[in-house]
Design an enzyme around this catalytic site. Structure first.
Site, PDB file in Angstrom:
ATOM      1  N   LYS A 127     -12.480 -45.333   9.385  1.00  0.00           N
ATOM      2  CA  LYS A 127     -12.447 -46.544   8.557  1.00  0.00           C
ATOM      3  C   LYS A 127     -13.338 -46.324   7.331  1.00  0.00           C
ATOM      4  O   LYS A 127     -14.501 -45.927   7.451  1.00  0.00           O
ATOM      5  CB  LYS A 127     -12.976 -47.707   9.399  1.00  0.00           C
ATOM      6  CG  LYS A 127     -12.432 -49.053   9.021  1.00  0.00           C
ATOM      7  CD  LYS A 127     -12.888 -50.063  10.072  1.00  0.00           C
ATOM      8  CE  LYS A 127     -12.372 -51.429   9.795  1.00  0.00           C
ATOM      9  NZ  LYS A 127     -13.066 -52.414  10.642  1.00  0.00           N
TER      10      LYS A 127
HETATM   11  C1  E4P Z   1     -11.647 -55.561  10.394  1.00  0.00           C
HETATM   12  O1  E4P Z   1     -11.362 -54.406  10.589  1.00  0.00           O
HETATM   13  C2  E4P Z   1     -13.009 -56.101  10.409  1.00  0.00           C
HETATM   14  O2  E4P Z   1     -13.748 -55.433  11.408  1.00  0.00           O
HETATM   15  C3  E4P Z   1     -13.076 -57.554  10.759  1.00  0.00           C
HETATM   16  O3  E4P Z   1     -11.788 -58.121  10.952  1.00  0.00           O
HETATM   17  C4  E4P Z   1     -13.992 -58.355   9.887  1.00  0.00           C
HETATM   18  O4  E4P Z   1     -13.986 -59.680  10.323  1.00  0.00           O
HETATM   19  P1  E4P Z   1     -15.083 -60.742   9.881  1.00  0.00           P
HETATM   20  O5  E4P Z   1     -14.789 -61.172   8.491  1.00  0.00           O
HETATM   21  O6  E4P Z   1     -14.917 -61.867  10.857  1.00  0.00           O
HETATM   22  O7  E4P Z   1     -16.420 -60.046   9.996  1.00  0.00           O
END
Ligand code: E4P
Length: 219
Positions: free
Chosen positions: A84
């Site tokens: 990622k």
């Molecule tokens: C996605 O890959 C992220 O880890 C996640 O959905 C972020 O979510 P949040 O905005 O609730 O932290």
């Protein structure tokens, strides 16, 4: 639409896995920090449980060379790792390099169609528009998911859209309606999404009726 869990909590993963719907997991540094464990240790346990299903593991520096090195290292932890990468200038360089190396990537922190297009064209295998964080500032998160889906499909790109940062059951249904390939959900959202008051009332009535009928049969 495939369902992923956005967590590094092993108990949550094991529980949702029993539902038969779990196709992958996404994590981020904040999620790993919540486990209170070492990064590699926490990630490795998730990788092992998920077998050959993809697990997104975020890199920890905004520097292309470091991202590529971290990505290579993560892939030694498990061949189901998806690296990622934050969508920045350094991120784009790393995405294209990782693509050349055949290492799958997920471009994260996507807040505009331009960012989505650039990451997809740079070679990201997945891109993650952040629906909830956009809605929090009055923007249209689901609209961005739809635009990203349309772009990759119309241009025949090998890139899947992960509807991310989901906060409500509505987000989940809307993600499906606009054709998101994947929705990554916190555990609490999946359990909420399954609930409906009419379902509870209906089940109670069915079970009560049958209990009454059984008593009559015994008489
Ligand atoms: C996605 O890959 C992220 O880890 C996640 O959905 C972020 O979510 P949040 O905005 O609730 O932290």
């Amino acid at each position: 639409m495939d369902f992923y869990l956005d967590t590094a909590d092993i108990n949550q993963i094991k529980e949702i896995d029993k539902w038969g719907i779990l196709r992958g997991v996404t994590t981020n540094p904040s999620i790993i920090a919540k486990t209170g464990r070492d990064y590699q240790e926490a990630v490795s346990e998730v990788l092992a449980i998920m077998g050959n299903r993809p697990v997104s593991v975020e890199t920890l520096k905004d520097d292309a060379e470091v991202i590529v090195e971290q990505g290579k290292k993560y892939r030694e932890w498990g061949n189901n790792v998806v690296v990622k990468v934050a969508t920045t200038e350094e991120g784009l360089k790393a995405l294209s390099e990782l693509r050349k190396l055949g290492i799958p990537t997920n471009a994260t922190l996507i807040f505009s169609l331009n960012q989505g297009i650039l990451a997809a064209e740079a070679g990201a295998n997945y891109i993650s528009p952040f629906v909830g964080r956009l809605d929090d500032i009055g923007a249209d998160g689901i609209g961005l998911v739809e635009d990203c889906v349309n772009y990759v499909e119309e241009n025949g790109l090998d890139c899947k859209i992960i509807s991310a940062s989901l906060r409500s059951p509505q987000h989940l249904e809307e993600s499906a309606k606009v054709g998101a390939h994947i929705a990554t959900c916190p555990y609490s959202l999946l359990t909420k999404a399954l609930k409906h008051p009419l379902n509870d009332i209906g089940l109670k009535a069915f079970l009560d009726d049958w209990e009454k009928a059984k008593k009559k049969l015994k008489k």
